[in-house]
Each structure stands twice: as C-alpha cells, then as structure tokens.
Design a protein around this motif. Structure first.
Motif, mmCIF file in Angstrom:
data_model
loop_
_atom_site.group_PDB
_atom_site.id
_atom_site.type_symbol
_atom_site.label_atom_id
_atom_site.label_comp_id
_atom_site.label_asym_id
_atom_site.label_seq_id
_atom_site.Cartn_x
_atom_site.Cartn_y
_atom_site.Cartn_z
ATOM 1 N N LEU A 1 0.808 -1.218 0.000
ATOM 2 C CA LEU A 1 0.000 0.000 0.000
ATOM 3 C C LEU A 1 0.842 1.269 0.000
ATOM 4 C CD1 LEU A 1 -2.635 -1.075 2.679
ATOM 5 C CD2 LEU A 1 -2.900 -1.081 0.184
ATOM 6 N N ASP A 2 1.917 1.284 0.797
ATOM 7 C CA ASP A 2 2.664 2.526 0.980
ATOM 8 C C ASP A 2 3.997 2.205 1.654
ATOM 9 O OD1 ASP A 2 3.218 5.262 1.031
ATOM 10 O OD2 ASP A 2 1.780 5.741 2.610
ATOM 11 N N SER A 3 4.894 3.167 1.641
ATOM 12 C CA SER A 3 6.126 3.086 2.430
ATOM 13 C C SER A 3 6.488 4.498 2.857
ATOM 14 C CB SER A 3 7.259 2.429 1.645
ATOM 15 O OG SER A 3 7.590 3.208 0.526
ATOM 16 N N TRP A 4 7.077 4.619 4.042
ATOM 17 C CA TRP A 4 7.422 5.931 4.587
ATOM 18 C C TRP A 4 8.379 5.745 5.747
ATOM 19 C CZ3 TRP A 4 5.232 6.790 9.581
ATOM 20 C CH2 TRP A 4 4.257 5.856 9.949
ATOM 21 N N VAL A 5 9.096 6.793 6.083
ATOM 22 C CA VAL A 5 10.024 6.759 7.208
ATOM 23 C C VAL A 5 9.323 7.358 8.423
ATOM 24 C CG1 VAL A 5 12.219 7.589 8.135
ATOM 25 C CG2 VAL A 5 12.057 6.876 5.737
ATOM 26 N N VAL A 59 -11.032 6.257 12.160
ATOM 27 C CA VAL A 59 -9.565 6.275 12.054
ATOM 28 C C VAL A 59 -8.971 7.681 12.080
ATOM 29 C CG1 VAL A 59 -7.621 5.686 10.535
ATOM 30 C CG2 VAL A 59 -9.442 4.010 10.969
ATOM 31 N N PRO A 60 -9.521 8.672 11.355
ATOM 32 C CA PRO A 60 -8.881 9.997 11.367
ATOM 33 C C PRO A 60 -8.735 10.620 12.755
ATOM 34 C CG PRO A 60 -10.440 9.854 9.562
ATOM 35 C CD PRO A 60 -10.643 8.619 10.413
ATOM 36 N N GLY A 61 -9.600 10.306 13.702
ATOM 37 C CA GLY A 61 -9.538 10.883 15.034
ATOM 38 C C GLY A 61 -8.641 10.144 16.008
ATOM 39 N N LEU A 62 -8.014 9.058 15.572
ATOM 40 C CA LEU A 62 -7.184 8.258 16.471
ATOM 41 C C LEU A 62 -5.774 8.815 16.585
ATOM 42 C CD1 LEU A 62 -8.223 4.689 15.303
ATOM 43 C CD2 LEU A 62 -9.010 5.918 17.343
ATOM 44 N N SER A 105 -2.346 4.622 4.860
ATOM 45 C CA SER A 105 -2.396 3.228 4.399
ATOM 46 C C SER A 105 -3.777 2.613 4.616
ATOM 47 C CB SER A 105 -1.345 2.390 5.129
ATOM 48 O OG SER A 105 -0.053 2.826 4.798
ATOM 49 N N ILE A 106 -4.382 2.907 5.758
ATOM 50 C CA ILE A 106 -5.719 2.387 6.047
ATOM 51 C C ILE A 106 -6.712 2.939 5.036
ATOM 52 C CG2 ILE A 106 -7.620 2.458 7.725
ATOM 53 C CD1 ILE A 106 -5.331 2.494 9.912
ATOM 54 N N GLY A 107 -6.639 4.243 4.779
ATOM 55 C CA GLY A 107 -7.523 4.852 3.787
ATOM 56 C C GLY A 107 -7.339 4.249 2.406
ATOM 57 N N PHE A 166 -9.025 0.721 2.333
ATOM 58 C CA PHE A 166 -10.478 0.865 2.236
ATOM 59 C C PHE A 166 -10.870 1.271 0.815
ATOM 60 C CE2 PHE A 166 -10.846 1.209 6.974
ATOM 61 C CZ PHE A 166 -11.926 0.353 7.138
ATOM 62 N N SER A 167 -10.148 2.201 0.226
ATOM 63 C CA SER A 167 -10.438 2.672 -1.131
ATOM 64 C C SER A 167 -10.295 1.553 -2.158
ATOM 65 C CB SER A 167 -9.499 3.831 -1.475
ATOM 66 O OG SER A 167 -9.694 4.255 -2.791
ATOM 67 N N ARG A 168 -9.219 0.799 -2.076
ATOM 68 C CA ARG A 168 -9.006 -0.306 -3.026
ATOM 69 C C ARG A 168 -10.089 -1.367 -2.884
ATOM 70 N NH1 ARG A 168 -2.556 -1.733 -3.502
ATOM 71 N NH2 ARG A 168 -1.816 0.411 -3.625
ATOM 72 N N ARG A 169 -10.488 -1.645 -1.669
ATOM 73 C CA ARG A 169 -11.539 -2.656 -1.439
ATOM 74 C C ARG A 169 -12.871 -2.186 -2.023
ATOM 75 N NH1 ARG A 169 -10.549 -7.210 2.286
ATOM 76 N NH2 ARG A 169 -12.728 -6.859 2.696
ATOM 77 N N ARG A 170 -13.172 -0.897 -1.854
ATOM 78 C CA ARG A 170 -14.411 -0.349 -2.434
ATOM 79 C C ARG A 170 -14.378 -0.419 -3.956
ATOM 80 N NH1 ARG A 170 -14.141 3.409 1.612
ATOM 81 N NH2 ARG A 170 -12.942 4.843 0.314
ATOM 82 N N ASP A 171 -13.218 -0.055 -4.522
ATOM 83 C CA ASP A 171 -13.065 -0.034 -5.983
ATOM 84 C C ASP A 171 -13.199 -1.426 -6.600
ATOM 85 O OD1 ASP A 171 -12.669 2.672 -5.800
ATOM 86 O OD2 ASP A 171 -10.497 2.584 -6.137
ATOM 87 N N HIS A 172 -12.877 -2.461 -5.824
ATOM 88 C CA HIS A 172 -12.925 -3.828 -6.350
ATOM 89 C C HIS A 172 -14.064 -4.650 -5.789
ATOM 90 C CE1 HIS A 172 -8.734 -2.581 -7.181
ATOM 91 N NE2 HIS A 172 -9.029 -3.139 -8.332
#
Length: 147
Positions: free
Chosen positions: A75-79, A120-123, A132-134, A137-143
């Motif tokens: 999904l993503d990578s970051w430091v 999630v945004p308020g956590l 990554s969570i967003g 969720f987006s990929r699951r909705r799209d598929h």
C-alpha cells in the motif's frame, strides 16, 4: 571524509524495516493495536534477515492478534521518525483475513481494537498508518462486486 562514509554505511545497515498490515474484519473494521507510546498502530514487525516481507507480516499478525491472513498488496512506504536517532522504514500491505474469530491481543501490546473507516482519522497514530488504512479501504471499495 572516509570516516563519514563508513559511519553512514554502518547506520544504514542498522536502519530497521518494519512491515505492517491493514486487516479488515467481516464488518469492515480495521485491526489496530495500542503500543507502549499509547498510540494505535497496525500489526506487524521488523523484518528479519533472510525473511520475506510477506512471511514476516503473516507471522507477526498471527503472533500479535491470533489472526491468520494472506498478504495482498503493498500500500505505501514511509520513514517514521520515532525519536532522535530512531527512524524506521515502514512498508504497509493490505491483507485478507482468513478467519471469523475475534482478534486476541498478545503480550506485545496493551490492547487490540477494531475501528470503522470514519473513526480512524480521530485516532492517535502516525499519519502514514492513516494513509495506508484509507488506501486499503479505497481499493476494497473499488474492487467490490456491484450489488
């Protein structure tokens, strides 16, 4: 100059890589774990030498939450700059849950909980995890199959 290059290489070899998984339960809630910094985080752990990210992540999620998963997609990578001198490369994956039982928190975390996408945004958690969570969720909705 040579000492600086050597020191930089030594630090680079100690730079940890952590693989984390975004796992949704059947009710489309994401699994998060509360850590020692009182932050929510995704399940997962540090990559060991000779271990593939997928094997590491499946093992870590099973150890931390007693959830068997299959690893689906990066999904993503970051430091993540945790504290001075403590940086971790985070690589997140979307995961498919292969059980219907509830998660069981291990001794490594204070709590395991399931959150809806809107919670999630308020956590209290790093923005990279939220991103990554967003994305998952987006990929699951799209598929998702049309109903």
């Amino acid at each position: 100059m040579a000492e600086e290059r050597t020191a930089g290489r030594s630090a680079a070899h100690r730079f940890p890589v952590s693989v984390k998984g975004v796992v949704l339960d059947p009710a489309d809630r994401v699994l998060l774990l509360r850590n020692e910094r009182d932050e929510w985080e995704l399940p997962g752990g540090k990559l060991e030498l000779g271990e593939s990210p997928e094997v590491c992540l499946a093992r870590e999620i099973l150890e931390e939450a007693s959830w068997p998963v299959t690893i689906a997609a990066i999904l993503d990578s970051w430091v993540y700059h945790i504290a001075p001198g403590a940086d971790v490369l985070i690589v997140t994956y979307g995961c498919e849950l292969t059980t219907d039982r509830p998660p069981q928190v291990s001794h490594e975390h204070a709590e395991a909980a399931l959150f809806s996408e809107t919670e999630v945004p308020g956590l209290r958690m790093p923005d990279g995890y939220k991103r990554s969570i967003g994305e998952w969720f987006s990929r699951r909705r799209d598929h998702a199959p049309a109903t």
